[in-house]
Every structure is written in structure tokens, then in C-alpha cells.
Scaffold this motif. Structure first.
Motif, PDB file in Angstrom:
ATOM      1  N   LEU A 160      -5.133  -2.637  -4.620  1.00 26.28           N
ATOM      2  CA  LEU A 160      -5.107  -2.980  -3.204  1.00 26.28           C
ATOM      3  C   LEU A 160      -4.699  -4.434  -3.014  1.00 26.28           C
ATOM      4  CD1 LEU A 160      -8.411  -1.239  -2.023  1.00 26.28           C
ATOM      5  CD2 LEU A 160      -6.081  -0.335  -1.982  1.00 26.28           C
TER       6      LEU A 160
ATOM      7  N   VAL B 232       0.827  -1.223   0.000  1.00 28.50           N
ATOM      8  CA  VAL B 232       0.000   0.000   0.000  1.00 28.50           C
ATOM      9  C   VAL B 232       0.857   1.267   0.000  1.00 28.50           C
ATOM     10  CG1 VAL B 232      -1.844  -1.216   1.232  1.00 28.50           C
ATOM     11  CG2 VAL B 232      -0.165   0.095   2.519  1.00 28.50           C
TER      12      VAL B 232
ATOM     13  N   ILE C 102      -6.840  10.095  -0.435  1.00 26.24           N
ATOM     14  CA  ILE C 102      -6.402   9.227   0.655  1.00 26.24           C
ATOM     15  C   ILE C 102      -5.333   9.949   1.458  1.00 26.24           C
ATOM     16  CG2 ILE C 102      -5.326   7.032   1.254  1.00 26.24           C
ATOM     17  CD1 ILE C 102      -6.482   5.897  -1.343  1.00 26.24           C
TER      18      ILE C 102
ATOM     19  N   LEU D  17      -0.445   4.365  -1.941  1.00 26.12           N
ATOM     20  CA  LEU D  17      -1.797   4.886  -1.744  1.00 26.12           C
ATOM     21  C   LEU D  17      -1.867   6.298  -1.175  1.00 26.12           C
ATOM     22  CD1 LEU D  17      -3.722   1.748  -0.423  1.00 26.12           C
ATOM     23  CD2 LEU D  17      -3.801   2.766  -2.704  1.00 26.12           C
TER      24      LEU D  17
ATOM     25  N   TYR E 102      -1.823  -0.207   7.548  1.00 21.22           N
ATOM     26  CA  TYR E 102      -1.557  -1.526   6.962  1.00 21.22           C
ATOM     27  C   TYR E 102      -0.143  -1.939   7.338  1.00 21.22           C
ATOM     28  CZ  TYR E 102      -0.680  -5.119   3.410  1.00 21.22           C
ATOM     29  OH  TYR E 102      -0.355  -6.283   2.742  1.00 21.22           O
TER      30      TYR E 102
ATOM     31  N   LEU F 268      -7.114  -3.478   5.771  1.00 18.11           N
ATOM     32  CA  LEU F 268      -6.448  -2.179   5.795  1.00 18.11           C
ATOM     33  C   LEU F 268      -7.490  -1.101   6.031  1.00 18.11           C
ATOM     34  CD1 LEU F 268      -6.879  -0.392   2.879  1.00 18.11           C
ATOM     35  CD2 LEU F 268      -5.606  -2.343   2.024  1.00 18.11           C
ATOM     36  N   THR F 269      -7.043   0.078   6.420  1.00 17.95           N
ATOM     37  CA  THR F 269      -7.951   1.191   6.690  1.00 17.95           C
ATOM     38  C   THR F 269      -7.447   2.438   5.985  1.00 17.95           C
ATOM     39  OG1 THR F 269      -8.656   0.316   8.831  1.00 17.95           O
ATOM     40  CG2 THR F 269      -8.942   2.677   8.479  1.00 17.95           C
ATOM     41  N   LEU F 270      -8.391   3.127   5.327  1.00 12.27           N
ATOM     42  CA  LEU F 270      -8.087   4.369   4.631  1.00 12.27           C
ATOM     43  C   LEU F 270      -8.704   5.545   5.385  1.00 12.27           C
ATOM     44  CD1 LEU F 270      -8.952   3.275   0.967  1.00 12.27           C
ATOM     45  CD2 LEU F 270      -6.713   3.168   2.093  1.00 12.27           C
TER      46      LEU F 270
ATOM     47  N   HIS G 102      -4.277   8.972   4.712  1.00 11.05           N
ATOM     48  CA  HIS G 102      -3.425   8.068   5.493  1.00 11.05           C
ATOM     49  C   HIS G 102      -3.919   6.635   5.311  1.00 11.05           C
ATOM     50  CE1 HIS G 102      -0.576   7.038   8.652  1.00 11.05           C
ATOM     51  NE2 HIS G 102      -1.520   6.275   9.206  1.00 11.05           N
ATOM     52  N   VAL G 103      -2.993   5.680   5.453  1.00 14.22           N
ATOM     53  CA  VAL G 103      -3.324   4.262   5.307  1.00 14.22           C
ATOM     54  C   VAL G 103      -2.776   3.489   6.507  1.00 14.22           C
ATOM     55  CG1 VAL G 103      -3.174   2.206   3.852  1.00 14.22           C
ATOM     56  CG2 VAL G 103      -3.130   4.483   2.796  1.00 14.22           C
TER      57      VAL G 103
END
Length: 313
Positions: free
Chosen positions: A263, A144, A287, A147, A292, A278-280, A289-290
Motif C-alpha cells: 500500500l 493501488v 478487495i 489491489l 484512491y 485510501l478506502t477498500l 473496489h478501491v
């Protein structure tokens, strides 16, 4: 040759040979003394009938193949009439597959409904909101890294709130969108080997953690919270109701978001493709922040809450 030798050479029983005679597929010759006798052509015919039976074509439908051999062809399926039997048999198998698929879907639906009725709310929470010890920990494989800063694709997906959610136009402020593989149901087995897949176990525990800290997330700057998976909206709706989730779930059965953003996904028994957890954090269609990899999932909402506190708007 006698009937016993014919049966032995064709690898069938004497009873089967007599059955083929009654159907008129083979006809024995009569010696002057009245004994029945068979030849190599009879062996070819019986072998043909046996091989057809092995692939599901009944001796009752083997006539065109035997007639084709009698006409001097090397194979019983070199005639048009034999090909027609193949086509009819394939169509019959297709009907059986469709019927079995419909039956399986109905059984699965009833299993899921009855499993939900067979367990109390307390039992559901106990079974699906705790994590077993010794789960493998997922590692950051860099899947990721691309992203952060990316624009959210213009996708419209259904949600359990009865609305179509446009991911690129979620509204002002921050949205927490957590992606998960699948949620289980009480009494319904998870995919075989589920606990051995790093990061797979814990979808219900993660949902409950977001539920328990939902208002804190809102107070700390998250205007919206959504879960997203490739499960159907109907399946997700049962989870929302059973776990009393104050937020909606988004269904992406064709995994268009995964394809659009590249993804990470994985396969499991009975599932060709599932979302990796995962969290967006999405802000103004981008986007921001990610998170993961995510582990353990049952405390992930606190991790998101801490990030929101450390990064106020």
C-alpha cells in the motif's frame, strides 16, 4: 612556559588549568625562583582533558587518559583503563536517554489528555472537521492499481471495540475499510508541514463524514465500517469517543497491512511512515473496489455511498 601560555596553546582558560592542577591531573614544575613552569607534556594533557570535556567526560574522570599519556602512549585512550571510562560514559548516556524518553512520553500523554479537557466538544468539532482552503490535491500515481481482486491477507489487528479483527474473515457482505494517516487532537499541533502534503489533512473530517452517513451506508449494503491507521488503539479510542463515532477503529502500528498489500505510504515530520488515504471495499475476503486518491476527505463517505448504490449486491 608560564600558565598563561599553556592556557593559550591548549585553548582553555587559566582558571581551568588551575582546576586541573587541584584535581592532580597536571603538576607544574618549580623554577629556583619559585615560579611555576609547564612543558609540552602539560599541553598534551590539558588538550586531552579539554577534548574529553567536549564529549561529556568530566575532568573528574580524565585521570586514566592523562596517566596513559604519561606512560608514553600517543593517545590517552590507548589504555584499558581509558576504555573503561568510555564504556561507563556510554552507559550513563543510555540511562539519560531512557530517562528522557520516559519523561517525554509522560509529557506527551499529559499534553494530549489536558488538551482534550481544555476544549469543549463544540470547539473540537469546529477545529477538526473543517478543511482550510488551498490544500494540495493528491494525484493518482497508480500505487493501488494492483489491489482490485486481491485477497485480503490473514492479519489479526486490535480495534477500539476491544476485539481482535481478522481482516480476511470480516464476515458476509461488504465491509468499508478506510485507511487514514493520523487524526489530530484539539490543542495538539499536527506535524510540521502537514497541510502541504497532498491528501494528508482531513482525517477527522473524514471520520465525521462516515459517522454522519453511517446508517445510510449500512442501509445501502455496507455491513461493517472501520477506520484503520498506524496510531495506537488508545489514541484511536479517544478519537472515537470525542467524535462520537458509531464504528470502530483498527490499529496497525507496525503497518503489516501496508507491507502485505504494498500500500502507498508517506513520511511526515516526526513520523517515518504513515498510511496514504485510501478506502477498500472488502467482500468475502477479497478487495472488490478501491478508492484512491481521496479528495476532499470531508465528503468521501458520500462517494462510497454513491458507489454502493450504483453497485448493489
Amino acid at each position: 612556559m608560564r600558565i598563561s601560555e599553556l592556557a593559550k596553546r591548549a585553548r582553555v582558560s587559566i582558571k581551568a588549568v588551575r582546576y586541573y592542577e587541584r584535581l592532580g591531573l597536571i603538576e607544574a614544575e618549580r623554577e629556583p625562583n619559585g615560579y611555576r613552569t609547564f612543558n609540552d607534556d602539560h599541553v598534551r594533557a590539558v588538550v586531552e582533558i579539554r577534548e574529553l570535556s567536549e564529549i561529556g567526560i568530566s575532568p573528574l574522570k580524565a585521570g586514566p587518559f592523562v596517566e596513559c599519556l604519561d606512560l608514553g602512549h600517543d593517545h590517552g585512550d590507548e589504555c584499558v583503563s581509558s576504555l573503561a571510562v568510555y564504556r561507563d560514559s556510554i552507559a550513563e548516556v543510555d540511562r539519560m536517554i531512557d530517562a528522557l524518553s520516559t519523561r517525554r512520553a509522560a509529557l506527551q500523554q499529559r499534553l494530549e489528555k489536558s488538551a482534550g479537557r481544555s476544549f469543549t466538544q463544540l470547539n473540537a468539532v469546529l477545529e477538526f472537521t473543517t478543511l482550510p482552503p488551498g490544500l494540495p490535491v493528491p494525484v493518482d500515481d497508480g500505487a493501488v492499481d494492483h489491489l482490485a481482486g486481491s485477497l485480503v491477507p490473514q492479519l489479526k489487528l486490535p480495534s477500539t471495540q476491544g476485539q481482535i479483527v481478522e481482516l480476511s474473515a470480516l464476515g458476509p457482505g461488504r465491509t468499508v475499510l478506510y485507511l487514514y494517516p493520523l487524526t489530530g487532537r484539539p490543542g495538539v499541533d499536527l506535524p510540521e508541514g502537514w497541510d502541504s502534503i497532498p491528501g494528508a489533512r482531513g482525517c477527522s473530517t473524514e471520520a465525521c463524514n462516515f459517522r454522519d452517513h453511517f446508517q445510510q451506508l449500512r442501509d445501502t449494503g455496507a455491513e461493517r465500517v472501520f477506520g484503520l491507521s498506524s496510531q495506537s488503539t488508545a489514541y484511536q479510542a479517544e478519537v472515537v469517543e470525542r467524535l462520537r463515532l458509531p464504528f470502530g477503529m483498527i490499529s496497525d502500528e507496525k503497518m503489516v497491512l501496508a507491507d502485505s498489500l504494498r500500500l502507498p505510504t508517506f513520511a511526515a515530520s516526526g513520523h517515518e511512515r504513515l498510511y496514504s488515504r485510501l478506502t477498500l471495499i472488502i467482500r468475502d475476503g477479497q478487495i472488490e473496489h478501491v478508492f484512491y486518491p481521496i479528495f476532499p476527505p470531508n465528503t468521501h463517505a458520500l462517494q462510497v455511498l454513491q458507489w454502493l448504490s450504483d453497485n448493489p449486491l
